[in-house]
Design an enzyme around this catalytic site. Structure first.
Site, mmCIF file in Angstrom:
data_model
loop_
_atom_site.group_PDB
_atom_site.id
_atom_site.type_symbol
_atom_site.label_atom_id
_atom_site.label_comp_id
_atom_site.label_asym_id
_atom_site.label_seq_id
_atom_site.Cartn_x
_atom_site.Cartn_y
_atom_site.Cartn_z
ATOM 1 N N HIS A 131 21.372 45.449 28.421
ATOM 2 C CA HIS A 131 21.692 44.132 27.878
ATOM 3 C C HIS A 131 20.424 43.326 27.639
ATOM 4 O O HIS A 131 19.917 42.699 28.560
ATOM 5 C CB HIS A 131 22.588 43.369 28.853
ATOM 6 C CG HIS A 131 23.875 44.061 29.149
ATOM 7 N ND1 HIS A 131 25.077 43.636 28.637
ATOM 8 C CD2 HIS A 131 24.142 45.156 29.890
ATOM 9 C CE1 HIS A 131 26.031 44.439 29.065
ATOM 10 N NE2 HIS A 131 25.496 45.368 29.833
ATOM 11 N N HIS A 156 24.406 41.436 23.192
ATOM 12 C CA HIS A 156 24.868 41.422 24.576
ATOM 13 C C HIS A 156 24.662 42.768 25.262
ATOM 14 O O HIS A 156 24.002 42.846 26.279
ATOM 15 C CB HIS A 156 26.349 41.013 24.672
ATOM 16 C CG HIS A 156 26.881 41.246 26.039
ATOM 17 N ND1 HIS A 156 26.775 40.308 27.024
ATOM 18 C CD2 HIS A 156 27.429 42.330 26.603
ATOM 19 C CE1 HIS A 156 27.253 40.809 28.133
ATOM 20 N NE2 HIS A 156 27.660 42.035 27.906
ATOM 21 N N GLU A 216 40.476 34.082 50.182
ATOM 22 C CA GLU A 216 40.097 35.354 50.792
ATOM 23 C C GLU A 216 38.929 36.023 50.060
ATOM 24 O O GLU A 216 38.036 36.595 50.687
ATOM 25 C CB GLU A 216 41.297 36.317 50.809
ATOM 26 C CG GLU A 216 42.469 35.868 51.664
ATOM 27 C CD GLU A 216 43.414 34.906 50.949
ATOM 28 O OE1 GLU A 216 43.188 34.623 49.748
ATOM 29 O OE2 GLU A 216 44.380 34.435 51.579
ATOM 30 N N HIS A 243 54.516 40.538 52.490
ATOM 31 C CA HIS A 243 53.497 40.384 53.523
ATOM 32 C C HIS A 243 53.255 41.664 54.317
ATOM 33 O O HIS A 243 52.391 41.689 55.181
ATOM 34 C CB HIS A 243 53.893 39.254 54.481
ATOM 35 C CG HIS A 243 53.638 37.893 53.919
ATOM 36 N ND1 HIS A 243 54.079 37.515 52.670
ATOM 37 C CD2 HIS A 243 52.983 36.818 54.427
ATOM 38 C CE1 HIS A 243 53.704 36.269 52.439
ATOM 39 N NE2 HIS A 243 53.030 35.827 53.485
#
Ligand SMILES: Cc1ncc(C[n+]2csc(CCOP(=O)(O)OP(=O)(O)O)c2C)c(N)n1
Length: 690
Positions: free
Chosen positions: A55, A286, A436, A498
């Protein structure tokens, strides 16, 4: 100014503004600055062209920002890349790796030779496609997955503030700089990271946003219309927008950021591929080489006549001088460290090395196990973990705990732990909020920073939300400890959303990650010891919500979990017909199944398997001895079978889950899904009959 105007504006002499300025490398003239920045551009174009991959756009666009940062602000010394009080530079946009490699080469990192630049992206080079921590001196963290670097930097900045509070600003006083791209800021993890950083007022964290308005698919307008300045401001940052090709503006913004009482965003408007005549400002520069014609035209446009991979001596000298300016600062720091009280210095050095206080740890573990031998406990392993932490955190001040808003459920905060906050960075418990992913990335940053062993908590099912960061911790070999409770259908009423089912297998699939699933209080402290001693990789402690009987009686001086699997209960007659394998909460089920089989005169042994990775790392003969030679192997675990065949063989029987769980009291669920002593015994009997 148009681009050519900027290049021609060679006579502007910048005012001295940098607070940390080089001996002999003060603010350059505009011409000097341009030459220095063009050296980065040329190396990036040439290396990508030679590799036929990479890049060039980001290094060319961000060259001005990097030049100002590395020549006038960043505190570093290539002669000692790991100097503890260096500023950290995180290239969060890891695809622009040539920017970093060019900087390391130009500023004089010994290992980053021009040959390494020429071997960009080749096997074994110090210049892999994306920066890799531990592989290339000067690379602070492995980046590539966008957003992770921003998250790591937040952890580094937390570590800096915490250690400064403990050891004083004469010893710990450095900034964390990040270069982030549009992609970094589009990733969700960046929101978690910036919100936490703003809340904790991490004012030594400075994000330079390469605001080029281009990503792979084209102009950012295709996908995004966020006002990043306002976004960061609303998260408690100071934020400004500047011309990222104007060295004076970059320096002034950095100066202001260093004085801010909050973390800072500097949105630097840049042109991707700056200097490339037809491809600049477009996604075309890019992710692929510019091509020989475009490079030749860019060289002409940038007024850069040196051949490929050659840096004119005068420019090289200026870069080297910039690289040397940190040395007196480092030597002065070493003097201050030497003058520190001997105990404090020894403690700082111990923590920086990542050496455990081995004696204190050994004593803490032994004392806890003695207590449990004298008075066995029937508690959940998450509660056993809290007990362990009470002792361990007292012995190891480098342990910094936390939880993603489940502190009371994860049992990760000990009674003595104060919260780490903007008002008191000496606290040792971080309330990460419901973040998290940001938490896991920040933990990586803390571990990378050094001086800290981060551990924290969430539910095992949400390991999916942490996974990209856990994977990088494993790749980087970082000691990061994830306490993940509620580790099966045994959590009961919260139901299938869960209840982890595939998570143990999914985590075990990550190389260099230890998944530790203790079966009782004694194994829990042993697993904690293993996680703490694992200084070359992360660990997950999978812990139960439900109470479990203590299965280990008496006192073992050694750590029986260290081999990953061991015979917990032998066969009564010494020669077992059946071997029963289990981990965590299912070990008690295997023990009960053994009794059922005994009642039918079938001798069985029980093997506890707290850690696949440790077991599979044993020499084959040792593994074979632990697996044994029973006629039938049965494994039981309240998760999917995947992975167990390596232990029980494909002919072995498995009792566990094959689909998602359900919402009900946990004992009913174990009955419903057939994870019971009876099913285990039946599985053995059925196999024996065939
Ligand atoms: C998590 C993640 N998703 C996707 C990619 C693939 N990728 C590499 S760079 C990039 C986006 C490039 O845009 P930007 O971040 O603005 O960088 P620039 O074009 O300015 O170099 C993408 C999608 C990645 N590296 N990480």
């Amino acid at each position: 100014m148009t681009m050519p105007d900027r290049l021609l504006a060679a006579s502007t002499v910048l005012a001295e503004t940098a607070s940390f300025s080089a001996a002999g490398a003060g603010p350059a003239s505009r011409a000097n600055h341009d030459h220095m920045a063009n050296a980065i551009r040329a190396l990036a174009m040439d290396a990508v062209e030679q590799a036929k991959a990479g890049h060039p756009g980001l290094p060319m666009g961000a060259a001005d920002i990097a030049t100002v940062l590395f020549t006038r602000f960043l505190k570093f010394d290539p002669a000692d890349p790991a100097w503890p009080d260096r500023d950290r530079f995180v290239l969060s946009a890891g695809h622009g790796s040539m920017l970093l490699y060019a900087l390391l080469h130009l500023t004089g990192y010994e290992t980053m030779t021009i040959d390494e630049i020429k071997r960009f992206r080749q096997f074994g080079s110090l210049t892999p496609g994306h920066p890799e921590y531990g592989h290339t001196p000067g690379v602070e963290t492995t980046t590539g997955p966008l957003g992770q670097g921003v998250g790591n930097a937040v952890g580094m900045a937390i570590a800096e503030r915490h250690l400064a509070a403990l050891f004083g600003s004469a010893i710990v006083d450095h900034s964390t700089y990040v270069l982030a791209s549009d992609g970094d800021l589009m990733e969700g993890i960046s929101q978690e990271a910036i919100a936490l950083a703003g809340h904790l007022k991490l004012n030594k964290l400075i994000v330079l946003f390469d605001d080029n308005g281009i990503s792979i698919d084209g102009p950012l307008a295709l996908t995004d219309s966020v006002d990043q300045v306002r976004r960061f401001e609303s998260a408690g940052w100071t934020a400004t927008r500047i011309d990222g090709h104007d060295p004076a503006a970059i320096a002034a913004a950095l100066e202001a950021a260093k004085k801010s009482d909050r973390p800072s965003l500097i949105a630097c408007r840049t042109t991707i591929g700056f200097g490339a005549p037809t491809k600049a400002g477009t996604e075309k520069c890019h992710g692929s080489p510019l091509g020989a014609d475009e490079i030749a035209a860019a060289r002409a446009k940038l007024n850069w006549s040196a051949p490929a991979f050659e840096i004119p001596a005068a420019i090289r000298e200026q870069w080297r001088a910039a690289g040397k300016r940190g040395q007196p600062t480092r030597l002065a720091w070493q003097g201050r460290l030497a003058a520190l009280d001997a105990n404090k210095r020894a403690e700082f050095e111990r923590r920086t090395r990542g050496a455990l206080p081995a004696e204190a740890l050994g004593e803490a573990v032994a004392a806890a196990k003695q207590k449990l031998a004298a008075a066995p406990k029937e508690i959940a392993t998450r509660a056993a973990s809290e007990l362990a932490l009470e002792t361990l955190t007292a012995a190891l001040p480098e342990m910094i705990g936390g939880s993603a808003d489940l502190t009371g459920s994860n049992n990760t905060r000990t009674k003595a732990m104060k919260a780490l906050s903007a008002a008191d960075y000496s606290g040792r418990f971080i309330h990460y909020g419901v973040r998290e992913h940001g938490m896991a990335a920040a933990m990586n940053g803390m571990a990378l920073h050094g001086g800290i062993i981060p551990y924290s908590g969430t539910f095992l099912v949400f390991s999916d939300y942490c996974r990209p960061a856990i994977r990088l911790a494993a790749m980087m070999g970082q000691r990061v400890i994830h306490v993940m409770t509620h580790d099966s259908i045994g959590l009961g009423e919260d139901g299938p959303t869960h209840q982890p089912v595939e998570h143990l297998a999914a985590l075990r699939a990550i190389p260099n990650l230890k998944v530790l699933r203790p079966c009782d209080t004694v194994e829990t402290i042993e697993c904690w010891q293993l996680a703490l001693e694992s200084d070359n990789g992360p660990s997950v402690l999978a812990l139960s919500r439900q109470n479990l009987p203590q299965l280990r009686h008496g006192f073992d001086a050694g750590n029986r979990c260290a081999r990953g699997a061991y015979e917990l209960i032998g066969a009564a007659d010494g020669a077992a017909t059946v071997s029963l394998f289990a981990s965590g909460s299912e070990v008690a089920i295997a023990v009960a199944a053994q009794k059922l089989l005994a009642a039918r005169n079938i001798s069985a042994r029980v093997i506890s398997v707290p850690c696949f990775e440790l077991f599979l790392a044993l020499p084959e003969a040792e593994r074979a001895a632990i697996v044994g030679r029973a006629n039938v192997n049965v494994a039981v675990e309240a998760g999917i079978r995947q992975g167990w065949d390596a232990i029980i063989g494909s002919a072995g029987a498995f009792v566990g889950m094959t689909g998602f769980g359900a919402s009900a009291p946990y004992k009913e669920l174990y009955q419903h899904f057939g994870i019971t002593p009876e099913t285990v015994a039946d599985a053995a009997l059925t196999r024996l009959r065939h």
